[in-house]
Scaffold this motif. Structure first.
Motif, PDB file in Angstrom:
ATOM      1  N   GLU A 415       0.801  -1.218  -0.079  1.00  0.00           N
ATOM      2  CA  GLU A 415      -0.160   0.400   0.045  1.00  0.00           C
ATOM      3  C   GLU A 415       0.980   1.259  -0.738  1.00  0.00           C
ATOM      4  O   GLU A 415       0.875   2.356   0.692  1.00  0.00           O
ATOM      5  CB  GLU A 415      -1.247  -0.234   1.317  1.00  0.00           C
ATOM      6  CG  GLU A 415      -1.821  -1.365   1.186  1.00  0.00           C
ATOM      7  CD  GLU A 415      -2.890  -1.354   0.530  1.00  0.00           C
ATOM      8  OE1 GLU A 415      -3.015  -0.347  -0.962  1.00  0.00           O
ATOM      9  OE2 GLU A 415      -3.336  -2.128  -0.789  1.00  0.00           O
ATOM     10  N   LEU A 416       1.984   1.752  -0.975  1.00  0.00           N
ATOM     11  CA  LEU A 416       2.488   2.306  -1.246  1.00  0.00           C
ATOM     12  C   LEU A 416       2.282   4.038  -0.905  1.00  0.00           C
ATOM     13  O   LEU A 416       1.287   4.309  -1.786  1.00  0.00           O
ATOM     14  CB  LEU A 416       3.538   2.510  -2.567  1.00  0.00           C
ATOM     15  CG  LEU A 416       4.571   3.101  -2.518  1.00  0.00           C
ATOM     16  CD1 LEU A 416       5.816   3.350  -1.788  1.00  0.00           C
ATOM     17  CD2 LEU A 416       4.927   2.972  -4.276  1.00  0.00           C
ATOM     18  N   CYS A 417       2.252   4.292  -0.049  1.00  0.00           N
ATOM     19  CA  CYS A 417       1.859   5.755  -0.123  1.00  0.00           C
ATOM     20  C   CYS A 417       0.571   5.730   0.120  1.00  0.00           C
ATOM     21  O   CYS A 417      -0.526   6.980  -0.392  1.00  0.00           O
ATOM     22  CB  CYS A 417       2.238   6.735  -1.454  1.00  0.00           C
ATOM     23  SG  CYS A 417       3.738   6.730  -1.220  1.00  0.00           S
ATOM     24  N   GLY A 418       0.150   5.562   0.925  1.00  0.00           N
ATOM     25  CA  GLY A 418      -1.455   5.049   1.680  1.00  0.00           C
ATOM     26  C   GLY A 418      -1.731   6.112   2.756  1.00  0.00           C
ATOM     27  O   GLY A 418      -0.316   6.554   3.196  1.00  0.00           O
ATOM     28  N   GLY A 419      -2.617   6.106   2.808  1.00  0.00           N
ATOM     29  CA  GLY A 419      -3.177   7.219   3.950  1.00  0.00           C
ATOM     30  C   GLY A 419      -2.918   8.703   3.943  1.00  0.00           C
ATOM     31  O   GLY A 419      -3.089   9.406   5.086  1.00  0.00           O
ATOM     32  N   THR A 420      -3.351   9.373   2.539  1.00  0.00           N
ATOM     33  CA  THR A 420      -2.799  10.448   2.326  1.00  0.00           C
ATOM     34  C   THR A 420      -3.501  10.987   0.820  1.00  0.00           C
ATOM     35  O   THR A 420      -3.795  10.256   0.585  1.00  0.00           O
ATOM     36  CB  THR A 420      -1.141  11.445   1.606  1.00  0.00           C
ATOM     37  OG1 THR A 420      -1.472  12.623   2.042  1.00  0.00           O
ATOM     38  CG2 THR A 420      -0.564   9.925   1.026  1.00  0.00           C
ATOM     39  N   ALA A 429       3.866   8.248  -5.222  1.00  0.00           N
ATOM     40  CA  ALA A 429       4.430   6.360  -4.742  1.00  0.00           C
ATOM     41  C   ALA A 429       4.809   6.146  -6.755  1.00  0.00           C
ATOM     42  O   ALA A 429       6.192   6.313  -7.018  1.00  0.00           O
ATOM     43  CB  ALA A 429       2.535   5.857  -5.485  1.00  0.00           C
ATOM     44  N   ILE A 430       4.275   7.203  -7.751  1.00  0.00           N
ATOM     45  CA  ILE A 430       4.433   6.831  -9.133  1.00  0.00           C
ATOM     46  C   ILE A 430       6.040   6.883  -8.684  1.00  0.00           C
ATOM     47  O   ILE A 430       7.291   6.484  -9.745  1.00  0.00           O
ATOM     48  CB  ILE A 430       4.340   7.767 -10.040  1.00  0.00           C
ATOM     49  CG1 ILE A 430       2.663   6.993 -10.232  1.00  0.00           C
ATOM     50  CG2 ILE A 430       4.548   7.670 -11.566  1.00  0.00           C
ATOM     51  CD1 ILE A 430       1.993   7.516 -10.833  1.00  0.00           C
ATOM     52  N   SER A 431       7.044   8.375  -8.315  1.00  0.00           N
ATOM     53  CA  SER A 431       8.198   8.903  -8.351  1.00  0.00           C
ATOM     54  C   SER A 431       9.075   8.103  -7.255  1.00  0.00           C
ATOM     55  O   SER A 431      10.683   7.499  -8.371  1.00  0.00           O
ATOM     56  CB  SER A 431       8.360  10.444  -7.911  1.00  0.00           C
ATOM     57  OG  SER A 431       9.465  10.826  -7.537  1.00  0.00           O
ATOM     58  N   ILE A 432       8.286   7.563  -6.596  1.00  0.00           N
ATOM     59  CA  ILE A 432       9.454   6.523  -5.304  1.00  0.00           C
ATOM     60  C   ILE A 432       9.904   5.183  -6.426  1.00  0.00           C
ATOM     61  O   ILE A 432      10.802   4.616  -6.525  1.00  0.00           O
ATOM     62  CB  ILE A 432       8.738   6.309  -4.673  1.00  0.00           C
ATOM     63  CG1 ILE A 432       8.748   7.571  -3.431  1.00  0.00           C
ATOM     64  CG2 ILE A 432       9.130   5.148  -3.614  1.00  0.00           C
ATOM     65  CD1 ILE A 432       7.681   7.076  -2.199  1.00  0.00           C
ATOM     66  N   LEU A 433       8.356   4.421  -7.384  1.00  0.00           N
ATOM     67  CA  LEU A 433       8.648   3.635  -7.814  1.00  0.00           C
ATOM     68  C   LEU A 433       9.782   3.872  -9.468  1.00  0.00           C
ATOM     69  O   LEU A 433      10.546   2.697  -9.555  1.00  0.00           O
ATOM     70  CB  LEU A 433       7.309   2.654  -8.516  1.00  0.00           C
ATOM     71  CG  LEU A 433       6.245   2.898  -7.633  1.00  0.00           C
ATOM     72  CD1 LEU A 433       5.396   1.806  -8.128  1.00  0.00           C
ATOM     73  CD2 LEU A 433       7.378   1.175  -6.748  1.00  0.00           C
ATOM     74  N   PHE A 455       0.706   3.979 -15.160  1.00  0.00           N
ATOM     75  CA  PHE A 455       1.861   3.808 -14.946  1.00  0.00           C
ATOM     76  C   PHE A 455       3.265   2.578 -15.064  1.00  0.00           C
ATOM     77  O   PHE A 455       3.747   2.744 -16.502  1.00  0.00           O
ATOM     78  CB  PHE A 455       2.601   4.208 -13.303  1.00  0.00           C
ATOM     79  CG  PHE A 455       4.057   4.295 -13.616  1.00  0.00           C
ATOM     80  CD1 PHE A 455       4.665   5.378 -14.062  1.00  0.00           C
ATOM     81  CD2 PHE A 455       4.626   3.303 -11.754  1.00  0.00           C
ATOM     82  CE1 PHE A 455       6.364   5.122 -13.344  1.00  0.00           C
ATOM     83  CE2 PHE A 455       6.138   3.295 -12.244  1.00  0.00           C
ATOM     84  CZ  PHE A 455       6.764   3.838 -12.881  1.00  0.00           C
ATOM     85  N   ALA A 456       2.228   1.453 -15.240  1.00  0.00           N
ATOM     86  CA  ALA A 456       3.008   0.042 -14.900  1.00  0.00           C
ATOM     87  C   ALA A 456       2.665  -0.265 -16.439  1.00  0.00           C
ATOM     88  O   ALA A 456       3.223  -0.402 -16.968  1.00  0.00           O
ATOM     89  CB  ALA A 456       2.033  -1.053 -14.336  1.00  0.00           C
ATOM     90  N   LEU A 457       1.625   0.232 -17.559  1.00  0.00           N
ATOM     91  CA  LEU A 457       1.163  -0.396 -18.326  1.00  0.00           C
ATOM     92  C   LEU A 457       1.989   0.682 -19.769  1.00  0.00           C
ATOM     93  O   LEU A 457       1.918   0.017 -20.394  1.00  0.00           O
ATOM     94  CB  LEU A 457      -0.740   0.051 -19.091  1.00  0.00           C
ATOM     95  CG  LEU A 457      -1.397  -0.886 -17.751  1.00  0.00           C
ATOM     96  CD1 LEU A 457      -2.670  -0.209 -18.455  1.00  0.00           C
ATOM     97  CD2 LEU A 457      -1.401  -2.420 -18.870  1.00  0.00           C
ATOM     98  N   SER A 458       2.161   1.876 -18.955  1.00  0.00           N
ATOM     99  CA  SER A 458       2.957   2.660 -19.959  1.00  0.00           C
ATOM    100  C   SER A 458       4.511   2.504 -19.850  1.00  0.00           C
ATOM    101  O   SER A 458       5.602   2.547 -20.324  1.00  0.00           O
ATOM    102  CB  SER A 458       2.744   4.484 -19.961  1.00  0.00           C
ATOM    103  OG  SER A 458       2.539   4.292 -18.510  1.00  0.00           O
TER     104      SER A 458
END
Length: 799
Positions: A415-420, A429-433, A455-458
């Motif tokens: 749950e990357l960057c959840g709770g915000t 989350a995209i920037s971290i990945l 993000f994953a598709l592209s």
């Protein structure tokens, strides 16, 4: 490797389970210290050990190392020429017995196992059989040294027995005298302070001159040692001192002998503890139905049918996960409780297990990478209402991971960057990945954000995955599907739960059409993949079934061909032998006939006629032998009514024996079980070799023999004595009830029940029980033990 990830991925729980498989405390210590390794050679050596131990368990059965205690303190005292106690020497004997058993286990000739990585460890063990025999010869238990330990000890104990006998004789005469009956509290001999005494009533203390050693709590009874046995008691005490001195001498000599082998003892202990640890890993792998993983230098993960080891193995849904081959990052999306976190933990935990030398619960051929570090940010909370402090806590952990991770790391983010805020959280989350992906770090992440699906598709080298969800049952299936992002099921779930359609339509109208189209495409993709996977599974099942039938048919054809060739070969050999014999008979007869032709008397004609008749007879006999193979069967034709279920028959066409399973049908066909094969055979092809009644009688005879063997085994193992000291009357009777049955089965004539003296309550309760047994005719009598048998502390029962 960082310690925090062990708790996050629950590797510490795996270690706790593994510890339970070790037989020794030292082996359990090695299990507790087990951590993942990072050197490939170390990992492969540890996996070799686990695999070879597992192979031995399957081929030869398990081996126990229980009973081994830490001998380091004892060995240290041996090196300082100190003397060990009986218990310490017995611990050395247990170690050497385990060494002996391990050597026998390693040299087993019951199979054709090839050399493996454990041979070197087993062969390094040093059997010290002479020391083992000497310890076992001298020491019976921690409290008992054998009479045969030395000739001096045997002589001392003989003298002690004689002194005891004299004391008992004198005291028995005292307590048996009719004039003393009223003066004694009980007509028994007892002991106080290690001295033999008699219980005297307070009023008659002057009637028995001697030493008073004790008195009862009420003061009414005095325990007096009569003067007549004081000298004998003193002699007995002196003998007891000599006995103890001789025992210490024996223990000293044994300790000296053990000191010469101190280094071998220490090495044996280390090797056995190492084997205990290795076999603990193998036992765990066996119970987990685990397999050895393949380790890839390029870090590729390909887990086939992987199962989380801490979940119920009968219920857990296996997952297939790949990472590092076609993509280095996997983003898993889908609803809560859909199995995303479990998939993440499964990959991380199996990686740690594999690098620790443990087998993993996955299909054979699964591969793992070798990582110098495994990082995980996995929150246990699955609440929708996450607050800022939770986000801050996770972000602190993620910052630490980004700073420490490098190319040889595996990163797991839940749950990357959840709770915000969803927009900010998705962007972050995209920037971290992206940062992790650019640095070539293999990563798995779970998320709710739809932006990460796009993000994953592209993005090249990043793949989507989702956990399947059954809308019909409103429950997850926990199957991981790689290649398809998880779709939102909010509307479908709400409709299933009965939410008004106009509300759902109102919500749908607020969503952008492109999002709707995207969700529809995802739904179609998911459905198509499910259909394809189902068809592939069916095709695979059909292939397996066809292959199994093909192998079975080929084996049967090969078997029939082999039997036919063998039959023909034997027939040719038999025919050749008979023809050769006929030729030899003819040649011999012709020679004799020609010799007789030269003679022209009456006797010669008679001899020639006799030879002709004899030749005809022998040729007829050979002819019968030629046709005997065709008359193998009795020639009797069986009717359908002759056959019964359970009859044993011979199937002529297959040359096999079998058992009738069904009655004949109208065509005369019935099923016959021939080993693993069950076939439909006509009664014309069958000959009854044993009827069902005969089979039943034979089984009954075998069963009777089994009962006789059971009785014989009982008689070989049961002891003629049972100890119930310290038990309550009810507990003792329960033990005696079964013991007397076993003793009767073993045909014992007499047994001894040791109950001790104590207060006499147990003795009294058991005697009442024996009276009941005597009335029931289960026993014929009972009596108190005599001197030398245990006195009033035992009861002798006649069965």
């Amino acid at each position: 490797m960082n310690q925090k990830v062990f708790q996050t991925l629950e590797f510490d729980k795996i270690i706790k389970i593994l510890t339970g498989y070790a037989s020794t405390e030292m082996g359990r210590d090695l299990c507790r210290k087990l951590t993942p390794m990072t050197k490939e050679t170390d990992i492969l050596n540890a996996q070799d050990h686990t695999q070879d131990a597992l192979t031995r368990i399957y081929r030869r059965g398990s081996i126990s190392f229980s009973g081994i205690t830490d001998l380091k303190p004892s060995i240290a005292r041996l090196n300082m020429k100190g003397s060990l106690g009986a218990g310490e020497l017995l611990n050395i004997a247990k170690l050497l017995e385990t060494v002996k058993n391990a050597a026998a286990y390693n040299s087993s000739e019951d199979d054709d196992m090839e050399a493996d990585s454990l041979d070197e460890i087993f062969e390094a063990l040093v059997p010290l059989n002479d020391l083992l025999r000497e310890i076992r010869r001298c020491i019976i238990s921690e409290e008992e040294i054998s009479d045969d330990a030395s000739s001096a000890l045997k002589s001392i104990r003989r003298s002690m027995k004689q002194a005891n006998q004299k004391i008992h004789n004198q005291l028995t005469a005292v307590v048996s005298a009719s004039s003393n009956q009223d003066k004694l509290q009980d007509a028994i001999v007892t002991m106080r302070n290690g001295r033999y005494c008699i219980p005297v009533k307070q009023a008659y203390r002057n009637s028995f001159p001697g030493m008073i050693h004790d008195q009862s709590a009420s003061g009414n009874t005095l325990f007096i040692e009569p003067m007549s046995v004081v000298t004998l008691n003193n002699e007995l005490k002196e003998l007891e001192g000599r006995e103890q001195a001789e025992i210490e001498k024996i223990l000293s000599l044994l300790s000296e002998e053990a000191s010469y082998a101190a280094d071998d003892l220490a090495r044996n202990q280390d090797l056995l503890v190492q084997l205990d640890f290795i076999f603990a890993k193998a036992k765990y792998a066996k119970d987990l139905d685990a397999s050895r993983p393949i380790f890839r230098e390029d870090g590729v993960i390909n887990i086939k049918q992987g199962r989380h080891p801490l979940l119920d193995q009968k219920k857990v849904v296996p997952i297939n996960v790949s990472l590092g081959q076609d993509f280095s990052m996997l983003i898993i999306t889908g609803p809560n409780t859909g199995g995303k976190t479990v998939s993440l933990k499964t990959v991380g935990l199996l990686t740690l297990m594999g690098q620790a030398g443990l087998h993993i619960p996955a299909f054979q051929g699964s591969s793992l990478g070798i990582f110098r570090e495994v990082f995980a940010d996995i929150g246990d909370e699955q609440s929708i209402e996450q607050n800022l402090s939770t986000f801050s806590s996770h972000m602190t952990n993620i910052v630490s991971i980004i700073q420490q991770a490098y190319k040889d790391s595996l990163v797991l983010l839940d749950e990357l960057c959840g709770g915000t805020d969803p927009i900010e959280g998705a962007a972050l989350a995209i920037s971290i990945l992206t940062d992790l992906h650019d640095r070539g770090i293999k990563t798995m992440a779970t998320t709710h954000y739809s932006e990460l699906k796009m993000f994953a598709l592209s993005t090249d080298d990043i793949e989507n995955a989702s956990c399947e969800f059954d809308v019909e049952t409103l429950s997850p299936t926990y199957r991981l599907m790689i290649g398809i992002p998880g779709k939102s099921n909010a509307f479908a779930i709400s409709r299933k739960l009965g939410l008004d359609e106009h509300i759902i339509e109102g919500a749908s109208g607020q969503i952008d059409e492109s999002v709707k189209d995207f969700e529809t495409i995802l739904a179609d993709l998911e459905k198509s993949k499910q259909t394809i996977e189902q068809e592939q599974e069916e095709i695979l099942a059909y292939r397996k079934e066809i292959e199994s039938l093909r192998r079975s048919l080929k084996a049967r054809q090969d078997n029939i061909k082999e039997k036919r060739e063998k039959t023909l070969r034997n027939a040719r050999e038999e025919a050749q032998r008979i023809l050769q014999e006929a030729k030899d008979v003819a040649d011999q007869t012709i020679r004799e006939y020609n010799q007789l032709k030269k003679q022209t008397n009456k006797d010669t004609n008679k001899k020639m006629e006799h030879m002709r008749s004899d030749l005809r007879g022998r040729m007829n006999k050979l002819e019968n032998q030629m046709t005997s193979r065709k008359k193998k069967r009795s020639g009797k034709r069986h009717d359908a009514g002759d056959f019964h279920v359970g009859d044993e028959v011979y199937v002529s066409s297959l040359s096999l024996n079998g058992t009738v399973q069904t009655l004949p049908n109208a065509k005369g066909d019935l099923y016959v079980q021939m080993g693993m094969m069950r076939s439909l055979v006509n009664i014309r092809d069958l000959e009854i070799t044993k009827t069902a009644k005969e089979v039943k009688r034979e089984n009954q005879r075998n069963e009777n023999r089994g009962r006789a063997r059971t009785a014989m085994n009982k008689s070989a193992t049961i002891k003629p004595e049972i100890n119930v000291m310290g038990m309550t009357v009810d507990e003792a009777i329960a033990e005696l009830d079964k013991y007397i049955d076993d003793a009767c089965l073993a045909n014992l004539a007499q047994i001894t029940v040791v109950h001790g003296k104590g207060t006499g309550a147990l003795r009294k309760g058991l005697h009442n029980y024996f009276k009941t047994l005597k009335k029931q005719k289960r026993i014929s009598g009972y009596r108190d033990g005599e001197y030398g048998e245990g006195d009033l502390g035992v009861t002798v029962v006649t069965l």
